[in-house]
Design a protein around this motif. Sequence first.
Motif, mmCIF file in Angstrom:
data_model
loop_
_atom_site.group_PDB
_atom_site.id
_atom_site.type_symbol
_atom_site.label_atom_id
_atom_site.label_comp_id
_atom_site.label_asym_id
_atom_site.label_seq_id
_atom_site.Cartn_x
_atom_site.Cartn_y
_atom_site.Cartn_z
ATOM 1 N N ASN A 196 0.758 -0.614 -0.279
ATOM 2 C CA ASN A 196 0.235 -0.064 0.170
ATOM 3 C C ASN A 196 0.692 1.366 0.317
ATOM 4 O O ASN A 196 0.117 2.248 0.045
ATOM 5 C CB ASN A 196 -1.263 0.095 1.425
ATOM 6 C CG ASN A 196 -0.075 -0.032 2.300
ATOM 7 O OD1 ASN A 196 0.953 0.416 2.855
ATOM 8 N ND2 ASN A 196 -0.708 0.688 3.236
ATOM 9 N N ASN A 210 5.574 -4.134 9.475
ATOM 10 C CA ASN A 210 4.405 -3.375 8.841
ATOM 11 C C ASN A 210 4.027 -2.605 10.612
ATOM 12 O O ASN A 210 3.924 -1.259 10.182
ATOM 13 C CB ASN A 210 3.090 -4.770 9.001
ATOM 14 C CG ASN A 210 2.539 -4.735 7.818
ATOM 15 O OD1 ASN A 210 3.174 -4.315 6.430
ATOM 16 N ND2 ASN A 210 2.319 -5.764 7.301
ATOM 17 N N SER A 224 3.379 0.728 7.887
ATOM 18 C CA SER A 224 2.910 0.138 5.908
ATOM 19 C C SER A 224 1.647 -1.204 6.302
ATOM 20 O O SER A 224 0.962 -1.484 7.688
ATOM 21 C CB SER A 224 3.859 -0.407 5.561
ATOM 22 O OG SER A 224 4.542 -1.336 6.086
ATOM 23 N N ASN A 225 1.339 -2.077 5.449
ATOM 24 C CA ASN A 225 0.778 -3.016 5.011
ATOM 25 C C ASN A 225 0.764 -3.837 3.755
ATOM 26 O O ASN A 225 0.366 -3.926 2.527
ATOM 27 C CB ASN A 225 -1.169 -2.205 4.858
ATOM 28 C CG ASN A 225 -2.123 -3.757 4.830
ATOM 29 O OD1 ASN A 225 -1.921 -4.439 5.421
ATOM 30 N ND2 ASN A 225 -3.505 -3.424 4.347
ATOM 31 N N GLU A 246 0.768 -7.478 2.144
ATOM 32 C CA GLU A 246 0.406 -8.815 2.478
ATOM 33 C C GLU A 246 0.492 -9.880 1.224
ATOM 34 O O GLU A 246 1.323 -9.099 0.271
ATOM 35 C CB GLU A 246 -1.314 -8.132 2.567
ATOM 36 C CG GLU A 246 -1.666 -7.103 3.143
ATOM 37 C CD GLU A 246 -3.032 -7.546 2.992
ATOM 38 O OE1 GLU A 246 -3.595 -7.225 1.833
ATOM 39 O OE2 GLU A 246 -3.516 -7.340 3.611
#
Length: 354
Positions: A71, A323, A328-329, A331
């Motif tokens: 992201n 993260n 942050s994100n 995945e």
Amino acid sequence: MFDNLKKVLGLKTKSLGFYSQKQVKDLFNNSFDEDQNTANYINEGYALNPYVNQVINRIAKTVGRLPLEYNSSDVESLLEKPNVSMFQNDFFEALITSLLATGNAFGYCEGNFMGVPDTIKVLNTQYLDPYFDGDGEFTYAIYDNGNGRQIKILPNELIHIKFANIIDNGDDQWFGTSPLRALQKTYLASNEVINAQRHLFKNKGAVGFVTSTDSQLPLTPRERTEIDNQFRDNRIGGSDNYGKILTSSTPVNYTEIGKSPKDLMLDTASVSFLRIICSSFGVDSALFNDPQNKTYNNRLEATRDYYNDVCIPLMNKVLQTLNYQWNSNIEVNLDEILAIQKEDEKTGVQPKEQ
């Protein structure tokens, strides 16, 4: 640890100020052995044992190749090239290798400490010496980079990923527990079996000795010398001579010199060690050439479990720390991992309705 020191020395914990494990060992002769154990996990386990090495390397390489979603363009740019010597796959592979071998993975962040760093380097666990204050809180670490230079690393510069530790107490609990800790006797015994197999091939290459005639008479000194010459290493020893039948002009009976039933048990022991090591890391031995566990269905199911139960959770463990540290994100993109998809999802063909 320091409760015992207070009793023995009559000191208050805070009076000790900043300390490291090495300093406490030198000053108070405490029996810390985790540094020695870590070196054993790496040198005797990961570096020398082919089963441990194979399992850890395969998991680490698979995790390093998992597709990710971001992201943040800053985070994506950083992980695409974490430092001058690594790309994304290399970075995660190194982290997972260290985590599986030692129970700990350390990343050193440099630059822009308020957010995403400029670079991040993977540190070798055995060269990191943590320091704690009188309350047992981590304050900084000294890292020996091997070039005669030591680096002081502050808490906000250090990323620490570890496995749970319910074994140790005090400062040792700051370190994670290596899976190889419980496997130490297993991989050391496995090393001995592998070494025995090496000597077996080296010293028992040929499987038998055939004579031209049969005689019950005692051998003369000349005949004994000739037979001794037949058994020199260049004719009998080594893997190049494995399975050969040797001949002699001297009249002696045939003698089998190949593997005995006891020798053959070494192979069985090797398979047992492989299964124990695979089980400890949560993977099926079908993925590592177990001769009795290699059917297609076993392998297909084992591969799906390998991703779902081992590789993806390991990557999520790493990403959770990153993260949190970088706000942050990141995945794992599960849709791009074909190995965990059902057959109809791989081909895009939907099952027919009943």
